[in-house]
Design an enzyme around this catalytic site. Structure first.
Site, PDB file in Angstrom:
ATOM      1  N   CYS A   1      55.295 -55.612 -75.368  1.00 63.34           N
ATOM      2  CA  CYS A   1      55.147 -54.788 -74.141  1.00 63.34           C
ATOM      3  C   CYS A   1      54.258 -53.853 -74.242  1.00 63.34           C
ATOM      4  O   CYS A   1      54.581 -52.891 -73.380  1.00 63.34           O
ATOM      5  CB  CYS A   1      56.736 -54.409 -74.084  1.00 63.34           C
ATOM      6  SG  CYS A   1      57.965 -55.778 -74.049  1.00 63.34           S
TER       7      CYS A   1
ATOM      8  N   LYS B   1      60.280 -48.722 -64.122  1.00 62.27           N
ATOM      9  CA  LYS B   1      60.934 -50.308 -64.439  1.00 62.27           C
ATOM     10  C   LYS B   1      62.187 -50.420 -63.819  1.00 62.27           C
ATOM     11  O   LYS B   1      62.672 -51.339 -63.321  1.00 62.27           O
ATOM     12  CB  LYS B   1      61.019 -50.449 -65.862  1.00 62.27           C
ATOM     13  CG  LYS B   1      59.922 -50.693 -66.833  1.00 62.27           C
ATOM     14  CD  LYS B   1      60.219 -51.003 -68.202  1.00 62.27           C
ATOM     15  CE  LYS B   1      58.893 -51.287 -68.836  1.00 62.27           C
ATOM     16  NZ  LYS B   1      58.012 -50.060 -69.270  1.00 62.27           N
TER      17      LYS B   1
ATOM     18  N   PHE C   1      58.082 -55.257 -78.768  1.00 63.30           N
ATOM     19  CA  PHE C   1      58.679 -55.956 -79.979  1.00 63.30           C
ATOM     20  C   PHE C   1      57.799 -56.107 -80.951  1.00 63.30           C
ATOM     21  O   PHE C   1      56.497 -56.223 -80.963  1.00 63.30           O
ATOM     22  CB  PHE C   1      59.221 -57.494 -79.338  1.00 63.30           C
ATOM     23  CG  PHE C   1      60.400 -57.627 -78.825  1.00 63.30           C
ATOM     24  CD1 PHE C   1      61.230 -56.471 -78.364  1.00 63.30           C
ATOM     25  CD2 PHE C   1      60.707 -58.757 -78.097  1.00 63.30           C
ATOM     26  CE1 PHE C   1      62.209 -56.512 -77.835  1.00 63.30           C
ATOM     27  CE2 PHE C   1      61.856 -58.765 -77.303  1.00 63.30           C
ATOM     28  CZ  PHE C   1      62.680 -57.674 -77.289  1.00 63.30           C
TER      29      PHE C   1
ATOM     30  N   HIS D   1      58.782 -45.534 -71.327  1.00 61.66           N
ATOM     31  CA  HIS D   1      58.875 -47.118 -71.554  1.00 61.66           C
ATOM     32  C   HIS D   1      60.321 -47.361 -70.607  1.00 61.66           C
ATOM     33  O   HIS D   1      60.334 -48.550 -70.053  1.00 61.66           O
ATOM     34  CB  HIS D   1      58.971 -47.303 -73.079  1.00 61.66           C
ATOM     35  CG  HIS D   1      58.900 -48.807 -73.282  1.00 61.66           C
ATOM     36  ND1 HIS D   1      57.924 -49.731 -72.824  1.00 61.66           N
ATOM     37  CD2 HIS D   1      59.889 -49.790 -74.021  1.00 61.66           C
ATOM     38  CE1 HIS D   1      58.180 -50.846 -73.255  1.00 61.66           C
ATOM     39  NE2 HIS D   1      59.264 -51.036 -74.008  1.00 61.66           N
TER      40      HIS D   1
ATOM     41  N   HIS E   1      60.512 -54.910 -65.857  1.00 64.61           N
ATOM     42  CA  HIS E   1      59.807 -54.990 -66.910  1.00 64.61           C
ATOM     43  C   HIS E   1      58.755 -56.197 -66.936  1.00 64.61           C
ATOM     44  O   HIS E   1      58.889 -57.353 -67.138  1.00 64.61           O
ATOM     45  CB  HIS E   1      60.800 -55.201 -68.150  1.00 64.61           C
ATOM     46  CG  HIS E   1      59.818 -54.807 -69.332  1.00 64.61           C
ATOM     47  ND1 HIS E   1      58.708 -54.623 -69.615  1.00 64.61           N
ATOM     48  CD2 HIS E   1      60.378 -54.676 -70.666  1.00 64.61           C
ATOM     49  CE1 HIS E   1      58.249 -54.127 -70.846  1.00 64.61           C
ATOM     50  NE2 HIS E   1      59.531 -54.227 -71.684  1.00 64.61           N
TER      51      HIS E   1
ATOM     52  N   GLU F   1      64.066 -43.764 -77.414  1.00 66.21           N
ATOM     53  CA  GLU F   1      62.819 -43.145 -76.577  1.00 66.21           C
ATOM     54  C   GLU F   1      63.105 -41.452 -76.376  1.00 66.21           C
ATOM     55  O   GLU F   1      62.385 -40.842 -76.680  1.00 66.21           O
ATOM     56  CB  GLU F   1      62.574 -43.936 -75.304  1.00 66.21           C
ATOM     57  CG  GLU F   1      61.263 -43.336 -74.857  1.00 66.21           C
ATOM     58  CD  GLU F   1      60.692 -44.225 -73.770  1.00 66.21           C
ATOM     59  OE1 GLU F   1      59.666 -44.060 -73.244  1.00 66.21           O
ATOM     60  OE2 GLU F   1      61.477 -45.098 -73.144  1.00 66.21           O
TER      61      GLU F   1
END
Length: 411
Positions: free
Chosen positions: A162, A333, A397, A301, A338, A312
């Site tokens: 991502c 998002k 990830f 994010h 996403h 975050e």
């Protein structure tokens, strides 16, 4: 060192298939999430996704060419051609060996693999398409862009889950800043709303499994329970300031900072202290020669997973100090879902548009505050505000973290 500017942008998203419609969706809080139509979800827990609607690849390539590409490449080429057109570049107006492509994808043509494997298992290896590999591999988005635009310089495909889009833009920015290239097309594309990807994500309990689109992607909300898969592409044309000025280009924004780190912690979970994400932001702000209080907007994010927004938020506080409580934050998002490898690129474009229009895009469907996420997340409606500098976060990830800082163009 060269200054690096943006002269073109292109987007294919669940809320609009070009930059103008994407911005219209962002500022009005359009929800791009709905029931999955790409495949039968009867046996799936996850029922929703943010699909691209009414996209016609033959607007950007001929039918024969389109048939030889995975859908993620359709999105990639479309976004790149939009960005190239806006930039005003024309064939013969640039040195092709000083013009490159940094364009990534999280999983590339995974659908091709999903489609071809049963053919081999059921009918034998001779039935697998000879185009299986060149359609499937993740670098083909970058390859097709380079061929479409005759860019013969560096052509590289970052694959960092991502964080891919942000890494692509950040590394392209460095390539120009340090004099290796004059022009770069950078971004990411993804088309993984398919059975195997959906099954994999749902079985690791990463996806939202409800059926109400307005309660599905709810970043920073206490109800968040998993992300919603999106698809599409984002592309930006980056140029050295000297090159852009020499040809009289319209400059949309300046890329001024980039920071990248690794959590070195876990294959899916972020560092529980948020140290890696915080450091990436700190590095990006320092690279920009700025201080945290000069950042007016953060495109978070913000995936709508229980752990991401908690970590975050911690990372933003560590990186920004007291300024964390003053900066406008939102997660787009909430509208796009996403986009995985394309997320950073599309969100970079959102940052530039926010600066251009002095408008903070909202985090839609925000209803229940979470005490662990106690910053200004711009709930439900866009907010007018002067935005001179914006920061975009991407956390992937494997612990890949990348942050970008954009600034209004100033001489």
């Amino acid at each position: 060192m060269e200054r690096v500017v943006i002269t073109g942008m292109g987007a294919v998203t669940p809320i609009g298939n070009d930059v103008a419609s994407f911005w219209e969706g962002l500022k009005t809080g359009k929800n791009g999430i709905g029931p999955i139509s790409h495949f039968d979800t009867t046996n799936f827990k996850a029922k929703l996704a943010a699909e691209v609607k009414d996209f016609d690849p033959t607007l950007y390539m001929d039918k024969r060419e389109a048939k030889r590409m995975d859908h993620y490449c359709h999105f990639a080429v479309a976004a790149a051609k939009q960005a190239f057109a806006q930039s005003g570049l024309t064939e013969g107006s640039f040195d092709p060996y000083r013009s490159g492509v940094f364009f990534g994808s999280g999983v590339g043509g995974l659908k091709v693999f999903e489609d071809e494997l049963p053919k081999m298992l059921e009918k034998g290896p001779s039935r697998v398409s000879p185009l299986c590999i060149p359609e499937m591999i993740a670098n083909m988005g970058a390859a097709h862009i380079s061929m479409a635009l005759s860019f013969k310089g560096e052509s590289i495909c970052p694959v960092t889950a991502c964080a891919t889009g942000n890494h692509a833009i950040g590394e392209a920015y460095r390539a120009i800043k340090h004099g290796y290239q004059d022009i770069m097309i950078a971004g990411g594309a993804e088309a993984s709303i398919i059975p195997i990807a959906t099954a994999g994500f749902q079985n690791m309990k990463a996806l939202h499994t409800g059926e109400d689109p307005d309660a599905a992607s709810v970043p920073f909300d206490a109800r968040r329970s998993g992300f919603v898969m999106g698809e599409g592409a984002g592309a930006v044309v980056l140029e050295s300031l000297s090159h852009a000025k020499a040809r009289g280009a319209t400059i949309l924004a300046e890329v001024v900072g980039y920071g990248a780190t690794s959590d070195a912690y876990h294959i899916t979970a972020p560092d529980p202290e948020g140290a890696g994400g915080a450091k990436a932001m700190e590095l990006a702000i320092a690279d920009a020669g700025m201080t945290p209080d000069q950042i007016d907007y953060i495109n978070a994010h913000g995936t709508s997973t229980p752990i991401n927004e908690k970590i975050e938020t911690m990372a933003i506080k560590k990186a920004m100090g007291d300024a964390a409580y003053k900066v406008h934050i939102s997660s787009t998002k909430s509208m796009t879902g996403h986009l995985l490898g394309a997320a950073g690129a599309v969100e970079a474009i959102a940052c530039v548009l926010a600066m251009q229009h002095s408008l903070v895009p909202p985090t839609i469907n925000y209803k229940e505050p979470d005490p662990d996420c106690d910053l200004d997340i711009t709930p439900n409606h866009a907010v007018e505000a002067p935005i001179r500098a914006a920061l975009s976060n991407s956390l992937g990830f494997g612990g890949h973290n990348a942050a970008l800082v954009f600034r209004r163009m100033e001489d």
